[in-house]
Design a protein around this motif. Structure first.
Motif, PDB file in Angstrom:
ATOM      1  N   ASN A 118       0.806  -1.220   0.000  1.00 51.16           N
ATOM      2  CA  ASN A 118       0.000   0.000   0.000  1.00 51.16           C
ATOM      3  C   ASN A 118       0.841   1.275   0.000  1.00 51.16           C
ATOM      4  OD1 ASN A 118      -2.358  -1.487  -0.024  1.00 51.16           O
ATOM      5  ND2 ASN A 118      -2.628  -1.448   2.191  1.00 51.16           N
ATOM      6  N   THR A 119       2.113   1.173   0.377  1.00 52.74           N
ATOM      7  CA  THR A 119       2.989   2.358   0.331  1.00 52.74           C
ATOM      8  C   THR A 119       3.622   2.550  -1.039  1.00 52.74           C
ATOM      9  OG1 THR A 119       5.003   1.182   1.037  1.00 52.74           O
ATOM     10  CG2 THR A 119       3.534   2.013   2.782  1.00 52.74           C
ATOM     11  N   ALA A 120       3.447   1.573  -1.947  1.00 56.96           N
ATOM     12  CA  ALA A 120       3.973   1.639  -3.321  1.00 56.96           C
ATOM     13  C   ALA A 120       5.476   1.903  -3.370  1.00 56.96           C
ATOM     14  CB  ALA A 120       3.218   2.697  -4.129  1.00 56.96           C
ATOM     15  N   PRO A 121       6.289   1.022  -2.776  1.00 59.11           N
ATOM     16  CA  PRO A 121       7.750   1.217  -2.846  1.00 59.11           C
ATOM     17  C   PRO A 121       8.291   0.822  -4.214  1.00 59.11           C
ATOM     18  CG  PRO A 121       7.283  -0.855  -1.779  1.00 59.11           C
ATOM     19  CD  PRO A 121       5.935  -0.208  -2.056  1.00 59.11           C
ATOM     20  N   GLU A 122       9.491   1.270  -4.497  1.00 57.70           N
ATOM     21  CA  GLU A 122      10.170   0.859  -5.729  1.00 57.70           C
ATOM     22  C   GLU A 122      11.037  -0.372  -5.502  1.00 57.70           C
ATOM     23  OE1 GLU A 122      11.853   4.791  -5.865  1.00 57.70           O
ATOM     24  OE2 GLU A 122      11.043   5.080  -7.865  1.00 57.70           O
ATOM     25  N   ALA A 123      11.365  -0.632  -4.239  1.00 58.99           N
ATOM     26  CA  ALA A 123      12.159  -1.815  -3.888  1.00 58.99           C
ATOM     27  C   ALA A 123      11.766  -2.267  -2.489  1.00 58.99           C
ATOM     28  CB  ALA A 123      13.649  -1.519  -3.948  1.00 58.99           C
ATOM     29  N   LEU A 124      11.920  -3.562  -2.242  1.00 65.52           N
ATOM     30  CA  LEU A 124      11.641  -4.129  -0.924  1.00 65.52           C
ATOM     31  C   LEU A 124      12.866  -4.901  -0.460  1.00 65.52           C
ATOM     32  CD1 LEU A 124       9.964  -5.036   1.498  1.00 65.52           C
ATOM     33  CD2 LEU A 124       8.950  -6.821   0.051  1.00 65.52           C
ATOM     34  N   PHE A 125      13.439  -4.497   0.671  1.00 59.27           N
ATOM     35  CA  PHE A 125      14.585  -5.179   1.263  1.00 59.27           C
ATOM     36  C   PHE A 125      14.085  -6.207   2.277  1.00 59.27           C
ATOM     37  CE2 PHE A 125      16.492  -1.439  -0.501  1.00 59.27           C
ATOM     38  CZ  PHE A 125      17.801  -1.800  -0.816  1.00 59.27           C
ATOM     39  N   ILE A 126      14.535  -7.446   2.109  1.00 61.14           N
ATOM     40  CA  ILE A 126      14.093  -8.547   2.967  1.00 61.14           C
ATOM     41  C   ILE A 126      15.286  -9.079   3.745  1.00 61.14           C
ATOM     42  CG2 ILE A 126      13.043 -10.851   3.025  1.00 61.14           C
ATOM     43  CD1 ILE A 126      11.754 -10.161   0.289  1.00 61.14           C
TER      44      ILE A 126
ATOM     45  N   PRO B 196       3.959  -6.147  -7.367  1.00 60.19           N
ATOM     46  CA  PRO B 196       4.337  -6.401  -8.771  1.00 60.19           C
ATOM     47  C   PRO B 196       5.819  -6.649  -8.953  1.00 60.19           C
ATOM     48  CG  PRO B 196       3.940  -4.065  -8.409  1.00 60.19           C
ATOM     49  CD  PRO B 196       3.543  -4.749  -7.132  1.00 60.19           C
ATOM     50  N   ALA B 197       6.153  -7.248 -10.086  1.00 63.30           N
ATOM     51  CA  ALA B 197       7.550  -7.536 -10.401  1.00 63.30           C
ATOM     52  C   ALA B 197       8.362  -6.260 -10.586  1.00 63.30           C
ATOM     53  CB  ALA B 197       7.635  -8.405 -11.656  1.00 63.30           C
ATOM     54  N   SER B 198       7.691  -5.129 -10.787  1.00 65.87           N
ATOM     55  CA  SER B 198       8.412  -3.860 -10.913  1.00 65.87           C
ATOM     56  C   SER B 198       8.997  -3.402  -9.577  1.00 65.87           C
ATOM     57  CB  SER B 198       7.480  -2.782 -11.467  1.00 65.87           C
ATOM     58  OG  SER B 198       6.341  -2.630 -10.638  1.00 65.87           O
ATOM     59  N   VAL B 199       8.529  -3.991  -8.478  1.00 63.32           N
ATOM     60  CA  VAL B 199       9.120  -3.721  -7.164  1.00 63.32           C
ATOM     61  C   VAL B 199      10.280  -4.689  -6.974  1.00 63.32           C
ATOM     62  CG1 VAL B 199       8.763  -3.689  -4.671  1.00 63.32           C
ATOM     63  CG2 VAL B 199       6.937  -2.916  -6.206  1.00 63.32           C
TER      64      VAL B 199
ATOM     65  N   GLY C  65      10.774 -20.355  -6.486  1.00 63.54           N
ATOM     66  CA  GLY C  65      10.260 -20.486  -7.846  1.00 63.54           C
ATOM     67  C   GLY C  65      10.213 -19.164  -8.586  1.00 63.54           C
ATOM     68  N   ALA C  66       9.152 -18.990  -9.371  1.00 70.28           N
ATOM     69  CA  ALA C  66       9.036 -17.805 -10.219  1.00 70.28           C
ATOM     70  C   ALA C  66       8.983 -16.515  -9.412  1.00 70.28           C
ATOM     71  CB  ALA C  66       7.792 -17.930 -11.098  1.00 70.28           C
ATOM     72  N   ALA C  67       8.544 -16.601  -8.146  1.00 66.42           N
ATOM     73  CA  ALA C  67       8.466 -15.405  -7.311  1.00 66.42           C
ATOM     74  C   ALA C  67       9.831 -14.770  -7.095  1.00 66.42           C
ATOM     75  CB  ALA C  67       7.824 -15.753  -5.967  1.00 66.42           C
ATOM     76  N   ALA C  68      10.891 -15.568  -7.186  1.00 65.18           N
ATOM     77  CA  ALA C  68      12.242 -15.047  -6.952  1.00 65.18           C
ATOM     78  C   ALA C  68      12.875 -14.440  -8.194  1.00 65.18           C
ATOM     79  CB  ALA C  68      13.141 -16.162  -6.423  1.00 65.18           C
TER      80      ALA C  68
END
Length: 740
Positions: free
Chosen positions: A233-241, A261-264, A280-283
């Motif tokens: 919901n914050t619409a980031p451009e990247a997510l650090f895990i 989305p894959a754009s993140v 899988g494909a999620a990575a």
């Protein structure tokens, strides 16, 4: 440390030789600097080193066992190439803080001078102070939380600490991707992940990047949808895990499942190939900050990779590579110290500078922390590769294709896994030449109708435009109507029961339906063998087997061949001697067998055991090389009808076989070949449609005509059934050969 005599090692010269897997003084001499052709004198030595790794519990598979393998491979090489005899005193750290503490205490109590191991920083934080207080060298090969060197001067680490590794990764990815607003998620109960998140936050701030939100969870959590929804919901451009292996995989999978989305860009420090495979494909597209890469040309690295594959039959994990390097670094320090006194080893380790390892030239900083060049990798086509992508290339989301195969259960080995391999090989090739990559969204049908229905429903709900897979006609019959009703293309690479195209216009198949392949096979074999009286046996509980038998019977009737007897059994039956005895008593000239893999093999074996004579020709549609191998001599002379053969010189077929052997180390199965062809056919239709819309793909598939594949020139009939030339093969000397 129990020592008889200490070797005068030449590790500073010979370590590169060890890492390269060379043996013998002549080979060593070639590696010596300054052209030195002689080795210093070696003496016998027994050196006992404590090894504390997680052999049981949740951290065994992702960390402990790879560490053990890396240590042991290095041990074997060092012992083989010197007169030293390094031995391990191994204790299971049990994947817990308490287990790590107990393991280190047990090793300290045995009066060892050095301990290697302890992968998890939370465990190290509590366990290594015991070694420090007892003045025992404690050398972790993978722990990376910042600041743990403060435990004391007997503590060393081979993994790059987060305050060294992460700033480099943030700087490199931010420069190439240009993100300005990001989110983070981390395990607040784990020392490493908390440290990872803190160092990422510092580096982001230093690079002027805004952190929109930082979500936390606890070790052992399995549902992260609440945190990930807030992040989305914050619409980031990247997510650090920042997470350890079990939670890391689930977060990656759930992030894509909820619709991030894959754009993140997913940026996941310490992501490994194993975790990428599990996700899988999620990575796909995920970025990792790591210490080591299998593609590195550091001296000895490729030899290490080859030796590891040869010994363990798997690809080396980074934790194995770091542990392998750790033992070489420790062994060099022992040699340099000319002593097994803990203080002497500590001092020699502290002086390690630009020591050649498979991680690169290795040094310790004044605090005992590792110093060498970090690596940034990216998951591309399911594999970790060097991160060189630009931002526009990374934003490309690709086309999600649902993949339903049996990954578990009775149908996995004969059908599901070969199908998966064929699909994966084709996807790699297609994506190499496509600006819009195909991405798999995998689902396991669990070798059951219920599993297939659930898998197709899951993929339809995720909005994929097309689904490939489903081997068993029984499963397809119940699962593919879900795709049809939802307007999603459903394309089976293997199923061949007659009539299933009637499900609808979104359903396609690559395997030749039994009403095409079986009549052709009957005509050819009858023409050449001249049989006039035959028997039939089939699985009356399986849609494909019933359909196969019916089409054989219809073709025999048209050829004027008499069916003496028709015997049945049920899926799961293991004893068919009664039916085969009835058949033998009728003295047929040929016996047609229609069954799936497990029962098919048993029928062939039991026919041989019962004494059905060689004069009775066994004719077995869809008999594969694996089933022939399992059936042994009983399969000799059997004839099969099929859609593909490794003997074919159709353009591309021999190239496919070579690539399959190289990638998987086995011969390709027909189901792999058909799946490989299936994805190429689907990709061509998507290209022709210039769209990922299901209806557009359906229409383009329906227009497929004489498309070149490894099965031959391929077309669909008006019902979505495959049309190409069937093949008749015969088992000769244990191998399938052309029936001539």
């Amino acid at each position: 440390m129990n020592v008889r005599r200490i070797a005068t090692f030449a590790f500073i010269f010979a370590v590169v030789v060890f890492a390269a897997g060379l043996s013998g003084c002549e080979d060593m001499a070639q590696m010596m600097p300054d052209g030195k052709a002689t080795m210093p004198e070696m003496m016998e030595a027994e050196i006992s080193i404590g090894m504390a790794v997680a052999l049981t519990g949740p951290f065994a598979e992702p960390y402990g066992l790879p560490m053990q393998r890396g240590f042991e491979l290095a041990q074997e090489e060092i012992n083989m190439l010197t007169d030293a005899n390094i031995t391990f005193v191994t204790v299971d750290a049990q994947s817990t803080v308490e287990g790590g503490v107990a393991a280190v205490q047990q090793l300290v109590d045995q009066d060892l001078s050095a301990i290697v191991g302890i992968g998890v920083s939370t465990h190290l934080k509590e366990a290594f102070p015991i070694a420090q207080e007892n003045e025992v060298v404690a050398f972790s090969s993978i722990s990376a939380a910042a600041g743990l060197s403060s435990i004391g001067d007997y503590i060393f680490r081979a993994g790059l600490a987060t305050n060294i590794l992460h700033p480099n990764g943030v700087a490199e990815t931010q420069k190439q991707l240009g993100y300005t607003k990001v989110a983070a998620i981390y395990d607040a109960a784990d020392t490493y992940t908390t440290s990872s998140n803190e160092e990422i936050a510092k580096a982001l701030e230093a690079n002027g990047v805004e952190i929109l939100t930082a979500e936390a969870f606890q070790s052992g959590d399995t549902d992260f949808t609440e945190q990930l929804t807030r992040i989305m919901n914050t619409a980031p451009e990247a997510l650090f895990i920042s997470a350890l292996a079990p939670e890391m995989v689930q977060i990656i999978v759930q992030a894509r499942e909820i619709g991030i989305p894959a754009s993140v860009h997913l940026i996941v420090p310490d992501l490994t190939a194993d975790e990428a495979q599990k996700a899988g494909a999620a990575a796909e597209g995920a970025i990792a900050f790591v210490n080591w890469s299998s593609t590195s040309d550091a001296p000895g690295n490729q030899a290490f990779v080859q030796n590891y594959r040869a010994k363990y039959g798997i690809e080396p994990e980074p934790w194995a590579a770091q542990s392998y390097a750790t033992l070489y670094i420790l062994a060099n320090a022992i040699a340099k110290a000319q002593s097994t006194d803990s203080a002497a080893i500590r001092d020699a380790l502290a002086q390690t500078m630009d020591f050649p390892t498979i991680l690169g030239n290795f040094s310790f900083d004044p605090n005992g922390e590792a110093m060498y060049a970090p690596v940034v990798l990216m998951v591309k086509d399911g594999e970790l590769q060097a991160f060189k992508a630009t931002a526009p290339e990374m934003v490309n989301t690709g086309i999600p294709i649902g993949l339903v195969v049996s990954l578990t259960g009775k149908d996995a080995e004969p059908y599901g896994l070969p199908m998966q391999r064929g699909f994966e090989l084709a996807r790699e090739e297609i994506n190499m030449h496509s600006s819009v990559p195909l991405m798999f969204v995998p689902a396991d049908d669990q070798s059951s109708e219920e599993g297939a229905i659930a898998a197709v429903q899951q993929l339809v709900d995720q909005g994929v435009p097309a689904i490939v897979g489903i081997a068993i006609s029984d499963y397809l019959e119940d699962a593919f109507p879900i795709a049809q009703d939802s307007g999603v293309v459903a394309f089976s690479s293997v199923s061949t029961a007659a009539g299933l195209s009637s499900i609808g216009d979104y359903v396609f198949r690559t395997g030749l339906a039994v009403d095409i392949v079986n009549p052709s096979g009957v005509m050819i074999t009858h023409e050449k063998l001249g049989y006039e009286k035959v028997a039939l046996i089939y699985d009356a509980a399986d849609t494909y087997s019933v359909s196969s038998n019916n089409e054989i019977k219809n073709a025999l009737n048209e050829s004027g061949v008499k069916v003496l007897v028709e015997e049945t059994f049920q899926t799961g039956d293991t004893d068919v001697t009664e039916q085969l005895t009835n058949i033998m008593n009728m003295a047929p000239e040929a016996l047609f067998i229609s069954a799936l893999s497990v029962e098919l093999t048993q029928v062939v074996i039991q026919a041989g055991e019962l004494g059905i004579p060689d004069t009775v020709q066994l004719i077995v549609p869809d008999l594969t090389a694996k089933e022939i191998q399992d059936a042994g001599d009983a399969a000799e002379g059997a004839i099969t009808f099929t859609g593909w053969t490794s003997l074919s010189n159709i353009p591309g077929n021999q190239d496919f076989i070579q690539k399959y052997r190289a990638k998987y180390g086995i011969e390709p199965e027909p189901w792999a070949a058909q799946s490989y062809a299936t994805l190429h056919i689907l990709a061509a239709a998507i290209q022709k449609a210039q769209s990922a819309d299901s209806a557009a793909i359906r229409d383009a598939l329906a227009q497929t005509m004489d498309f070149p594949t490894i099965l031959g020139d391929f077309s669909f009939d008006p019902n979505g059934e495959a049309v190409y030339n069937p093949i008749v093969l015969m088992v000769k000397d244990g191998e399938l050969q052309l029936f001539e």
